[in-house]
Structures are given as C-alpha cells and as structure tokens.
Design an enzyme around this catalytic site. Structure first.
Site, PDB file in Angstrom:
ATOM      1  CB  SER A  49     -55.040  22.004 -81.230  1.00  0.00           C
ATOM      2  OG  SER A  49     -56.012  20.997 -80.949  1.00  0.00           O
ATOM      3  CG  ASP A  84     -50.684  24.475 -79.940  1.00  0.00           C
ATOM      4  OD1 ASP A  84     -49.746  25.219 -80.291  1.00  0.00           O
ATOM      5  OD2 ASP A  84     -50.595  23.231 -79.880  1.00  0.00           O
ATOM      6  CD  GLU A 136     -45.092  27.217 -87.163  1.00  0.00           C
ATOM      7  OE1 GLU A 136     -45.896  26.953 -86.243  1.00  0.00           O
ATOM      8  OE2 GLU A 136     -44.878  26.450 -88.119  1.00  0.00           O
ATOM      9  CG  HIS A 207     -44.437  24.622 -81.813  1.00  0.00           C
ATOM     10  ND1 HIS A 207     -45.805  24.514 -81.774  1.00  0.00           N
ATOM     11  CD2 HIS A 207     -44.144  25.911 -81.523  1.00  0.00           C
ATOM     12  CE1 HIS A 207     -46.318  25.696 -81.486  1.00  0.00           C
ATOM     13  NE2 HIS A 207     -45.339  26.571 -81.335  1.00  0.00           N
ATOM     14  N   GLY A 208     -43.138  20.620 -80.993  1.00  0.00           N
ATOM     15  CA  GLY A 208     -42.732  19.239 -81.246  1.00  0.00           C
ATOM     16  C   GLY A 208     -41.793  18.729 -80.174  1.00  0.00           C
ATOM     17  CG  ASN A 229     -45.563  24.330 -77.693  1.00  0.00           C
ATOM     18  OD1 ASN A 229     -45.111  25.096 -76.859  1.00  0.00           O
ATOM     19  ND2 ASN A 229     -46.325  24.731 -78.692  1.00  0.00           N
TER      20      ASN A 229
HETATM   21  P1  13P Z   1     -45.674  17.118 -79.890  1.00  0.00           P
HETATM   22  O1  13P Z   1     -47.036  16.521 -80.076  1.00  0.00           O
HETATM   23  O2  13P Z   1     -44.686  16.601 -80.871  1.00  0.00           O
HETATM   24  O3  13P Z   1     -45.208  17.051 -78.487  1.00  0.00           O
HETATM   25  O4  13P Z   1     -45.813  18.686 -80.259  1.00  0.00           O
HETATM   26  C1  13P Z   1     -46.661  19.485 -79.507  1.00  0.00           C
HETATM   27  C2  13P Z   1     -46.715  20.855 -80.060  1.00  0.00           C
HETATM   28  O5  13P Z   1     -45.764  21.370 -80.578  1.00  0.00           O
HETATM   29  C3  13P Z   1     -47.988  21.581 -79.920  1.00  0.00           C
HETATM   30  O6  13P Z   1     -47.938  22.827 -80.527  1.00  0.00           O
END
Ligand code: 13P
Length: 281
Positions: A49, A84, A136, A207-208, A229
C-alpha cells in the site's frame, strides 16, 4: 523470480483457484511469506500500500529488499511485486520505475470516465514495460491504511466499459467486500460476480479477504475470483502472538525476538489461506 501476475492469474482463472495477495510491511513479513510460499510451492503476490511504501522507505528500498530476499533465500516460485491501491499515475510510475512488476491503480472514487482516463494512462505506461495492471470499479469500502470509506457495488456495464477501454489485466469489482473488519456477516453479490466473470476475459480480484467465512471464499472462487487480497487477518494473527510473548516476558528487548515471536502464527495464517484458496496444485 519477479514476474507480473498475468500467467499466474490466467492459470488460476482457467483452473478455478485463487492466487494469494498478502500485504507486506517490513523485511520480516516479506521473508515469512516468501519462505512459506516456497515451502508450499505456490506463486504469490506481495501487495504494497502507499502507507506501507512510505513506512519502508520507498519503492526502491522495497524492490531491493524483495530481490535480495529472493536471491539469498533461493526462492524459485513466481513472485509478483504489486502496488496495492495506487492513488495516481505518478505513484504507479514511481513504483514501476523502481522495478515493481505490477500495479493497481485505484481511481474508484472518481467518476467512471475519469477512472477510465487515469487507468488507461497507467496501462499504457505499464504495458510498455511488461508490468500488469489491476483497476477497481464501484468502490470497496471499509478501513485501509487508516482511511475509512463506504461501499458502492460495481455494475456489469461499468466493468465491461473499463476493461474494453483500458486493456487492464485484472479487475477488482466492488461487490460487497470491505477492507478490515466486517460488521456482521459479509454480504457478497455472487450472482453479479459470476456474470462479470462469464462476460469478461480478465481475472477477477476480491479485496477485503479477511473475515469472509470459508464457504463464501470458496463460492467467490467458484464464481471466477482468481486473486484474493488478505491483510488484516495476518496482522491480527501476528500481533496476537507478539502480545502474548511480550506479556509473558516483560524483559524482552531484542527486536529479532520480539518481531520473530509472531513468525509461527504468521506462517500458519499464510498456509491456512493458501490451502483455502486451492493454490496448491
Ligand atoms: P483485508 O485487510 O480486509 O484483508 O483486505 C486486504 C486488501 O484488500 C488489500 O487490498
């Protein structure tokens, strides 16, 4: 070997598994991820990131560190070094010029037309240099790099438009997942995920990935998700182990022992996700 993500994600899409994207924050975590993926013989995407890039000193420092670890540890698996949520063309260019093999340009908070314009600029620069690009559509909300935002789900027409007009290599459509912790059960739109996957040739990114129940992760993969991710769950596993170590030994001071006390829990979480994603062939 440092590579872009095209070959690994095309294979994942064709064979219905997902390649893990783990975020890195320091040398130790990068080393743990590389060692674990080498042991399990799976490809991996190291996500960085903007906040983490700043924390580690910058894109040249990260490229040097990752290349050095690959060499010194004798890593043979394909490794993709990926920005990212790059917020601008300039950030992506900086990383590409420093040797990153992949970038995500995230202009998802802008109008679609502007998102497409910025993404295309990144694609033109990246593709000339053999670098892959993820973009995205809609907006994946939650908390990332200490910034909190709301979710807006992606529409099929937007996905088609951005893929056709930019030539991106992977698409992250926001379909209900969030960064960080979920409030209640995640509510992913699998029907739309499947439709987007069947309509478009590009691999889809989820993501997430933290906090989504295993059965929903499996369903996302069945609906065409090829890259997942994960950040928060790994951070939580590591910090819990370190907290336990420090509270059991209030005299500990050697940073190698403090940071290293989270290694086992960290690696166990990495292996758990890799097995769940079906990455081992
Ligand atoms: P999390 O922190 O929810 O696992 O998401 C990570 C992510 O999507 C990084 O782009």
């Amino acid at each position: 070997m440092l590579v872009n993500f095209n070959e690994m994600l095309q294979k994942a899409k064709a064979e219905h598994f997902a390649v893990p994207h783990f975020n890195i924050n320091n040398l130790e975590w990068t080393k743990y991820i590389l060692e674990e993926c080498e042991r399990l013989q799976v490809p991996v995407i190291l996500g960085v990131s903007e906040g983490a890039a700043k924390y580690m000193g910058g894109y040249h420092a990260i490229t040097g560190m990752v290349k050095g670890l690959i060499e010194d540890l004798g890593i043979t698996i394909p490794v993709c070094l990926h920005v990212d949520h790059g917020s601008s063309f300039e950030i992506c260019k900086k990383a590409i010029d420093a040797g990153f093999t992949s970038v995500m340009i995230d202009a998802s908070r802008k109008e679609l037309e502007e998102n497409i314009r910025i993404t295309k600029e990144v694609v033109d620069y990246a593709h000339e240099r053999g670098v892959s690009v993820e973009a995205e559509v809609g907006h994946i909300g939650g908390t990332e790099d200490n910034i909190t935002s709301e979710v807006t789900n992606a529409r099929l027409e937007e996905c088609i438009e951005i893929v056709e007009k930019t030539g991106i290599d992977a698409l992250a459509p926001a379909l209900g997942s969030v960064h960080g912790f979920y409030k209640g059960e995640p509510n992913l739109d699998f029907e739309r995920m499947k439709l987007i996957n069947e309509t478009l040739p590009v691999p889809l990114v989820l993501h997430g990935g933290s906090g989504i129940p295993d059965n929903q992760i499996k369903e996302a993969i069945a609906c065409g998700t090829s890259k997942i991710n994960v950040n928060t769950e790994v951070q939580v596993a590591w910090s819990k182990a370190v907290r336990e170590f420090l509270s059991a030994d209030n005299k500990a001071y050697d940073p190698r022992k403090v940071i290293g006390s989270g290694e086992k829990a960290f690696k166990e979480k990495i292996e758990e996700k890799i097995r769940l994603f079906g990455t081992i062939r």
